[in-house]
Scaffold this active site. Structure first.
Site, short mmCIF file in Angstrom:
data_model
loop_
_atom_site.label_atom_id
_atom_site.label_comp_id
_atom_site.label_asym_id
_atom_site.label_seq_id
_atom_site.Cartn_x
_atom_site.Cartn_y
_atom_site.Cartn_z
N ARG A 110 0.87 -1.32 0.01
CA ARG A 110 -0.13 -0.18 -0.11
C ARG A 110 0.89 1.32 -0.21
O ARG A 110 0.34 2.07 0.36
CB ARG A 110 -1.14 0.03 1.39
N LYS A 132 3.11 11.87 -11.20
CA LYS A 132 2.51 10.52 -11.91
C LYS A 132 2.23 9.36 -12.10
O LYS A 132 4.05 8.94 -12.57
CB LYS A 132 1.98 10.94 -12.98
N GLU A 174 8.69 17.93 -24.50
CA GLU A 174 8.42 18.14 -23.11
C GLU A 174 8.12 19.87 -22.89
O GLU A 174 7.99 20.40 -22.42
CB GLU A 174 8.48 17.25 -22.53
N LYS A 213 7.00 22.28 -15.13
CA LYS A 213 6.05 21.47 -14.09
C LYS A 213 5.85 21.56 -12.93
O LYS A 213 5.32 21.25 -12.11
CB LYS A 213 6.44 20.45 -15.06
N GLU A 223 -4.49 17.00 -10.92
CA GLU A 223 -5.50 17.83 -12.12
C GLU A 223 -6.70 17.76 -12.50
O GLU A 223 -7.07 17.37 -12.50
CB GLU A 223 -4.72 16.62 -13.50
N ARG A 227 -3.00 21.55 -13.78
CA ARG A 227 -1.84 20.23 -14.13
C ARG A 227 -2.80 19.79 -15.66
O ARG A 227 -1.50 19.48 -16.72
CB ARG A 227 -2.17 19.51 -13.54
N ASN A 231 -0.90 19.20 -20.96
CA ASN A 231 -1.58 17.88 -21.49
C ASN A 231 -1.11 18.73 -22.97
O ASN A 231 -2.16 18.27 -23.78
CB ASN A 231 -3.00 16.81 -21.14
N HIS A 234 -1.20 16.66 -26.25
CA HIS A 234 -1.31 14.92 -25.59
C HIS A 234 -2.20 14.08 -26.39
O HIS A 234 -1.95 12.95 -25.95
CB HIS A 234 -1.19 14.99 -24.31
N HIS A 238 -1.55 10.29 -27.40
CA HIS A 238 -1.27 9.27 -27.18
C HIS A 238 -1.94 8.34 -28.00
O HIS A 238 -2.43 7.25 -28.11
CB HIS A 238 -2.46 9.84 -25.66
N HIS A 250 7.33 8.57 -27.99
CA HIS A 250 5.99 9.85 -26.89
C HIS A 250 6.37 10.70 -27.33
O HIS A 250 5.89 11.81 -27.47
CB HIS A 250 6.86 9.52 -25.09
#
Length: 351
Positions: A110, A132, A174, A213, A223, A227, A231, A234, A238, A250
């Site tokens: 956990r 992330k 990026e 960032k 997000e 945030r 993207n 993106h 994606h 990517h």
């Protein structure tokens, strides 16, 4: 060396500089090291010497490691090595490997401590900062994951000297994106001949791109608002990765996606920033795209994590450093997709 603070409920620092792999220290006594199989052996040896891990776990390279099957194997290795709750997982490598390592750390017992050592430009600017973590599904990219901030991030710029030029340029997408959405001074610096491994602009430009960032995720870790602006480009990126079964890297996909988003921004009344995105594609020289239909791309764009019950949303730009989130009518998406493909044809970027 530059040190960038990332705030929030669990704050941490990102260090950017040369020679960091040899000076690593963590307080945990039981450490598991995860790295991709294509990483230079010398990097692994240096980190092993510094941290003395209880177990070292090699995983497949690039997105081949971001699967539930690989994750299951990693978790079993952690259990087999008896990594305790007060142990730590260290992710060494590109963004895919550190995404996987972070999700393993978030899932095992956990949640155990996580440290990340990105060795690619893409990993340093994007994946390593912000917490992330996750893996992909056949239905789309990053559909399974968790927010799990690292305890520290070390960006050793010496590791960038081993990258092929195409991989370095892929990662620059990026950094260029951060220029478009927040810090326009990055745009010319990224395209400069001095932005390269060992170049005079490398460390400062890299640190400033990371700082963009860091500021965003400090204000919005999960997000819920700002945030999402990270993207930019993106949504299509994606989709291109999914349609081509990750045949398009990517960063290359983000380069393509930024140009599409710039066209959409212009179509909805924003400033014409397509000159910037065309210049970036010309500099980046991404892997040429195979034929992709609008219908195939739309299928995956509809699964984008920014989508909600009312449809697909895109991050667009009113002007430089003025991002916003909006839905785009399908007829506009279709028309601009056709124009985007023509632009790529003109740049000799379609197969």
């Amino acid at each position: 060396m530059r040190r960038i603070e990332v705030g929030g409920a669990q704050s941490y620092a990102v260090e950017v500089g040369a020679g960091l792999l040899d000076t690593l220290r963590v307080p945990e006594r039981h450490v598991a090291l995860i790295h991709p199989t294509d990483l230079p052996a010398g990097f692994v040896t240096r980190v092993q010497k510094a941290l003395q891990p209880a177990v070292t776990i090699p995983v497949p390279a690039r997105d081949d490691c971001k699967t539930l099957e690989v994750l299951s194997g990693v978790l079993s290795r952690l259990a087999g090595a008896n990594i305790p709750r007060d142990g730590a997982v260290v992710g060494l490598g590109g963004g895919a490997a550190t995404d996987l390592a972070g999700f393993a750390a978030a899932s095992y017992l956990r949640g155990v401590a996580f440290y990340t050592l990105p060795t690619t430009l893409l990993g340093m600017v994007d994946a390593a900062v912000g917490g992330k973590t996750g893996v992909n599904l056949p239905e789309g990219k990053n559909l399974v994951g968790a927010f799990w901030p690292p305890r520290a991030v070390w960006c050793d710029t010496d590791t960038l000297g081993t990258l092929p030029g195409a991989v370095f340029r892929e990662g620059a997408a990026e950094a260029f994106k951060h220029g478009l959405i927040s810090d326009p001074t990055l745009l010319d610096r990224v395209l400069s001949p001095d932005f390269r491994p060992g170049g005079a602009l490398l460390e400062g430009t890299l640190a400033d791109a990371i700082d963009v960032k860091a500021g965003v995720v400090t204000r919005d870790l999960t997000e819920r608002g700002e945030r999402a602006f990270l993207n930019f480009g993106h949504t299509l990126a994606h989709a291109l990765e999914a349609v081509t079964h990750h045949g398009v890297p990517h960063g290359d996909a983000v380069g393509y996606g930024m140009h599409y988003a710039a066209r959409l921004s212009r179509a909805l009344g924003g400033a014409d920033l397509t000159g910037h995105t065309r210049a970036f594609l010309t500099w980046q020289q991404p892997a040429p795209l195979p034929p992709v239909s609008f219908e195939d791309a739309l299928t995956f764009m509809a699964r984008d994590k920014k989508a909600d019950a009312d449809g697909v949303r895109f991050v667009l730009l009113r002007d430089l450093a003025q991002p916003y989130l909006t839905r785009v009518p399908e007829d506009v998406l279709r028309e601009e997709f056709s124009g985007w493909q023509q632009d790529l044809h003109d740049l000799n970027l379609l197969t």
